[in-house]
Structure formats: C-alpha cells, structure tokens
Write a protein that holds these residues in place. Structure first.
Motif, PDB file in Angstrom:
ATOM      1  N   LYS A   1       0.848  -1.202   0.000  1.00  0.00           N
ATOM      2  CA  LYS A   1       0.000   0.000   0.000  1.00  0.00           C
ATOM      3  C   LYS A   1       0.875   1.241   0.000  1.00  0.00           C
ATOM      4  O   LYS A   1       1.916   1.275   0.668  1.00  0.00           O
ATOM      5  CB  LYS A   1      -0.848   0.012   1.271  1.00  0.00           C
ATOM      6  N   LEU A   2       0.453   2.251  -0.722  1.00  0.00           N
ATOM      7  CA  LEU A   2       1.175   3.532  -0.706  1.00  0.00           C
ATOM      8  C   LEU A   2       0.137   4.625  -0.489  1.00  0.00           C
ATOM      9  O   LEU A   2      -0.756   4.806  -1.323  1.00  0.00           O
ATOM     10  CB  LEU A   2       1.899   3.743  -2.037  1.00  0.00           C
ATOM     11  N   ASN A   3       0.245   5.310   0.647  1.00  0.00           N
ATOM     12  CA  ASN A   3      -0.729   6.353   0.974  1.00  0.00           C
ATOM     13  C   ASN A   3      -0.121   7.735   0.795  1.00  0.00           C
ATOM     14  O   ASN A   3       0.984   8.001   1.269  1.00  0.00           O
ATOM     15  CB  ASN A   3      -1.203   6.203   2.422  1.00  0.00           C
ATOM     16  N   LEU A   4      -0.889   8.602   0.138  1.00  0.00           N
ATOM     17  CA  LEU A   4      -0.422   9.962  -0.121  1.00  0.00           C
ATOM     18  C   LEU A   4      -1.188  10.960   0.728  1.00  0.00           C
ATOM     19  O   LEU A   4      -2.371  10.767   1.013  1.00  0.00           O
ATOM     20  CB  LEU A   4      -0.664  10.338  -1.583  1.00  0.00           C
TER      21      LEU A   4
ATOM     22  N   VAL B   1      -2.477   2.444  -4.485  1.00  0.00           N
ATOM     23  CA  VAL B   1      -2.139   3.825  -4.101  1.00  0.00           C
ATOM     24  C   VAL B   1      -3.423   4.571  -3.729  1.00  0.00           C
ATOM     25  O   VAL B   1      -4.413   4.504  -4.463  1.00  0.00           O
ATOM     26  CB  VAL B   1      -1.449   4.559  -5.273  1.00  0.00           C
ATOM     27  N   SER B   2      -3.401   5.254  -2.569  1.00  0.00           N
ATOM     28  CA  SER B   2      -4.587   6.033  -2.155  1.00  0.00           C
ATOM     29  C   SER B   2      -4.182   7.459  -1.808  1.00  0.00           C
ATOM     30  O   SER B   2      -3.109   7.678  -1.254  1.00  0.00           O
ATOM     31  CB  SER B   2      -5.215   5.452  -0.892  1.00  0.00           C
TER      32      SER B   2
ATOM     33  N   HIS C   1       2.926   7.785   3.360  1.00  0.00           N
ATOM     34  CA  HIS C   1       4.273   7.453   2.870  1.00  0.00           C
ATOM     35  C   HIS C   1       4.874   8.533   1.976  1.00  0.00           C
ATOM     36  O   HIS C   1       6.084   8.592   1.811  1.00  0.00           O
ATOM     37  CB  HIS C   1       4.224   6.130   2.090  1.00  0.00           C
ATOM     38  N   ALA C   2       4.019   9.344   1.373  1.00  0.00           N
ATOM     39  CA  ALA C   2       4.527  10.391   0.475  1.00  0.00           C
ATOM     40  C   ALA C   2       3.589  11.582   0.531  1.00  0.00           C
ATOM     41  O   ALA C   2       2.376  11.412   0.757  1.00  0.00           O
ATOM     42  CB  ALA C   2       4.597   9.852  -0.952  1.00  0.00           C
TER      43      ALA C   2
ATOM     44  N   GLY D   1      10.702  10.802   6.987  1.00  0.00           N
ATOM     45  CA  GLY D   1      10.857   9.657   6.083  1.00  0.00           C
ATOM     46  C   GLY D   1       9.829   9.575   4.968  1.00  0.00           C
ATOM     47  O   GLY D   1       9.554   8.484   4.464  1.00  0.00           O
ATOM     48  N   LYS D   2       9.268  10.719   4.590  1.00  0.00           N
ATOM     49  CA  LYS D   2       8.245  10.677   3.519  1.00  0.00           C
ATOM     50  C   LYS D   2       8.835  11.157   2.184  1.00  0.00           C
ATOM     51  O   LYS D   2       9.596  12.124   2.161  1.00  0.00           O
ATOM     52  CB  LYS D   2       7.059  11.571   3.906  1.00  0.00           C
ATOM     53  N   HIS D   3       8.467  10.485   1.108  1.00  0.00           N
ATOM     54  CA  HIS D   3       8.834  10.943  -0.229  1.00  0.00           C
ATOM     55  C   HIS D   3       8.042  12.228  -0.508  1.00  0.00           C
ATOM     56  O   HIS D   3       6.923  12.377  -0.013  1.00  0.00           O
ATOM     57  CB  HIS D   3       8.476   9.889  -1.274  1.00  0.00           C
ATOM     58  N   VAL D   4       8.630  13.131  -1.327  1.00  0.00           N
ATOM     59  CA  VAL D   4       7.952  14.423  -1.536  1.00  0.00           C
ATOM     60  C   VAL D   4       7.915  14.830  -3.005  1.00  0.00           C
ATOM     61  O   VAL D   4       8.939  14.814  -3.692  1.00  0.00           O
ATOM     62  CB  VAL D   4       8.676  15.573  -0.781  1.00  0.00           C
TER      63      VAL D   4
END
Ligand code: SOE
Length: 385
Positions: free
Chosen positions: A3-6, A36-37, A75-76, A97-100
């Motif tokens: 899972k990747l949460n934005l 991705v959400s 996560h981002a 630790g979040k992607h931006v």
C-alpha cells in the motif's frame, strides 16, 4: 505491491489540479497503481477542506500540516502551497521519512533549494518538483526527437510564457504579488517553467542578463491571510514588490543561446507557453495552447516540401499514447501531464527508479532564477553557478 498512501497539502488551484490528476492517474494506469490512495487533504481553511475532500473522494482532511507529517500511515506527500512554505514542509516531510513531490518554483532561493535537495537525497527518499509541462506527451515527443539527433546540434531556444490575469488592477494583493511569499513574480511563476523546459530540452545555462518591471505597483489587500482583512477592501492598498514582466537573454554551457519572456500583463494571452528550437538538422515550434500538435521542420524533406509540418500527437508510437486515450489524436488537457508526473513518481518509489524533475532540478532552476535577479539589479550579464 504494498500500500502507498499519499497526503496532499493545499486546496488552492494547484492542490485541486493534483486531486483531479490523482483520480485521472487511477483511471489511466489502473492495475499499476491499484494500491495507491490519496488519504488526507490539508487546507488552511478546514471547512473548505471538508468540501474539497468530499468532492475529490479523499477520506480525511485537516488544517494542520504538521499533523499530517506525524502520521505513520502516510508514505509520500504532495506540497501544493504558496512558495514560502515549501522549505519548512519539505524538511519536515523528509525528516519523517516521507517521499515528496513539491510544487514549483521549488524554493525562494538557491541556498534553500540546495538544503532541501541535500536533505531528501541524504535521507534516501524520492523527490520531485512539479514542472508539469515536461510531462506533456508532445514535449516528451520533442525530447525524443532531440535525443535521437533529429534536430542536430541545437543553437537557439526562444520562449515566452504569457498570461493576462494580472491586468486587472483591482485584483487582490494575493501571495503571488509579494516577494516574501512568492520569491519572484512572473519570472518565478511562469519563467521557472521556461527555465525547466530549456534545461530539459537544451542543457544547463551559462550566462544570463535580464530586465524586469512592475507596472501595477499597488493592489487592494484582503486575500486569504495575506492582507489585513478577509474581504476585499479597496481602500487599503498594499505594495507589489515582484515583477509583472520579465525578459531575459542567455547562453547555454553547450554553446546554444536563447531568450525568454514572462508576463502576467499580456492582454489576450491566457496560457501562452510557446517555444521554438533551431538546430543544424531541423527545428520545432510548440505552443501549449495547442498542446496536441508540434510543428516540425526536418531537413530530410525534399526541397519542394520545405517548411514546417504539423504532427498531431497521440499516434500509437507517441509517448503515453497507450496509457491515455486509445484513439489517436483525441488530445489532452491541463491535468493529464500532472497525472503522468504522479504516475512516474509513484513508479520511482515502487521500483526504486530515478525520478525527474527532481529536487536537483528544482535547485538548478533556483540558481538560474537567482542569477536573473542579480542581473536585473546590477544591469549586467551574470554567470549561472
Ligand atoms: C499562474 O497563473 C499559473 O497558475 C502557474 O502558477 C502555474 O504553474 C501554471 O501552470 C498555470 O498558471
């Protein structure tokens, strides 16, 4: 696929385009982004946030961006706020630790940009700047032609990015008209897109000389929290301390040369981002208002057909034609390049790929902006670092 949460910060124009682009991305890229959400929307005004979250189908909204950063299930983040907030938000996000993915112009100056780039790079995170126009299929096609050598050695890049919304002298003194919030005026807002395009298609800048002017020096205060009142108040006027119009001449490190013009006062021009590139083997002309076509001149054509030919973008072997609209030539709008950008960013996170335009590109862009600003002040050519 995990899972990747934005999380998205910003409910203004850019934030809304990102929300639309997210949904488009899910439609265009389907299975590849199924986990991705877009989980949280942060806006300064919480009731606006609730309305937007409902409109765009986002689960949660909040008013405090630091609360978003402390959420472990995010996560981002996408930062789509006025420019002066980018630095604090980027540093906080990478610290957590979040992607931006950050809006443009990246920072208020190159020094801040370098700090932001170093922080993300040292943390081993994926980072990107939303120079969305790069991801226009027509521009990806032009890039392919250049990389294949179809234009030969490039010697000229000439570009303008002109709009006319600034001509309304009763338009409020919003953040875009104030240096402390925006960094620069038409140059930072529109010129930054041209600088990115020039770096993407031609190469690094070498020397630069600019002129700029502010033609509407005072505007009524009262927009958002950038003035004294929440309502428009014509009696209280504030100073505009950024440029309305800017013109720049430059050379590139590879020997090419060019010019750029940015303006918010070009009556009749709505989103007129055009450029032309001339090389030893051919030329192209592109106007973003006609974003589904490119004019190409190729010297391979016989003399009796000499001149520019129109290429309609969207044929089966054109960039992203398989993912976007299945029928060739249907064309794209403003949000598609944002959705391609977001897809590539997510792909970089999942598959540990390089992403560009990255914070490196944001930093290089700020270096060019800084050199132009020094040149405007000192009225001479300045070497870009
Ligand atoms: C300015 O009017 C603006 O909204 C820019 O800030 C965006 O970057 C551009 O793409 C559209 O115009």
């Amino acid at each position: 696929m995990n899972k990747l949460n934005l999380g998205l910060i910003g409910g203004g124009f850019a934030g809304q385009v990102h929300s639309i682009a997210f949904r488009m991305m899910k439609g265009f890229f389907g299975q590849k982004v199924k986990n991705v959400s877009l989980k949280v929307l942060v806006t300064q005004n919480e009731s606006k946030g609730r309305k937007l979250a409902e409109k765009f189908g986002i689960d949660e909204w909040m008013g405090d961006w630091r609360k978003l950063m402390s959420k472990d299930n995010i996560h981002a983040v996408i930062i789509a706020t006025p420019n002066y907030k980018h630095k604090d938000m980027v540093l906080e996000a990478v610290g957590k630790g979040k992607h931006v993915l950050c809006e443009k112009p990246f920072a208020l100056n190159a020094q801040d940009a370098k700090e932001m780039y170093d922080a993300a790079e040292n943390a081993g995170l994926k980072h990107g700047v939303n120079f969305n126009y790069r991801k226009t299929p027509a521009i990806l096609l032009i890039k392919k032609w250049i990389d294949e050598g179809r234009l030969g050695k490039i010697f000229t890049f000439r570009s303008s990015y002109l709009q006319d919304w600034g001509t309304d002298k009763d338009g409020l003194l919003n953040w875009r008209f104030q240096k402390k919030y925006a960094g620069a005026g038409s140059l930072g807002d529109l010129g930054a897109h041209i600088i990115d395009m020039a770096r993407f298609l031609v190469g690094e800048f070498s020397d630069i000389a600019g002129i700029a002017s502010t033609r509407i020096n005072k505007r009524p205060v009262g927009a958002l929290d950038f003035g004294v009142s929440a309502e428009k108040n014509d009696k209280i006027m504030g100073d505009v301390d950024v440029d309305d119009i800017c013109d720049v001449l430059f050379t590139f490190k590879n020997g090419a040369q060019g010019s750029l013009s940015s303006s918010r006062l070009a009556k009749g021009r709505k989103n007129h981002f055009e450029f032309e590139i001339y090389g030893t083997g051919g030329s192209i002309y592109f106007d973003w208002e006609r974003r589904n076509e490119v004019l190409l001149y190729s010297q391979e054509k016989p003399n009796d057909q000499s001149g520019f030919s129109k290429v309609i973008v969207g044929a089966t072997d054109h960039p992203y034609s398989d993912a976007l609209w299945a029928i060739p030539g249907l064309g794209i709008g403003f949000a598609e390049p944002f959705s391609i950008q977001l897809f590539e960013f997510i792909d970089a996170i999942y598959n540990d790929k390089d992403f560009s335009p990255s914070f490196y590109d944001g930093w290089k862009n700020n270096q060019v902006l800084d050199a132009i600003n020094v040149s405007i002040k000192e009225r001479r050519f300045i070497a870009v670092l």
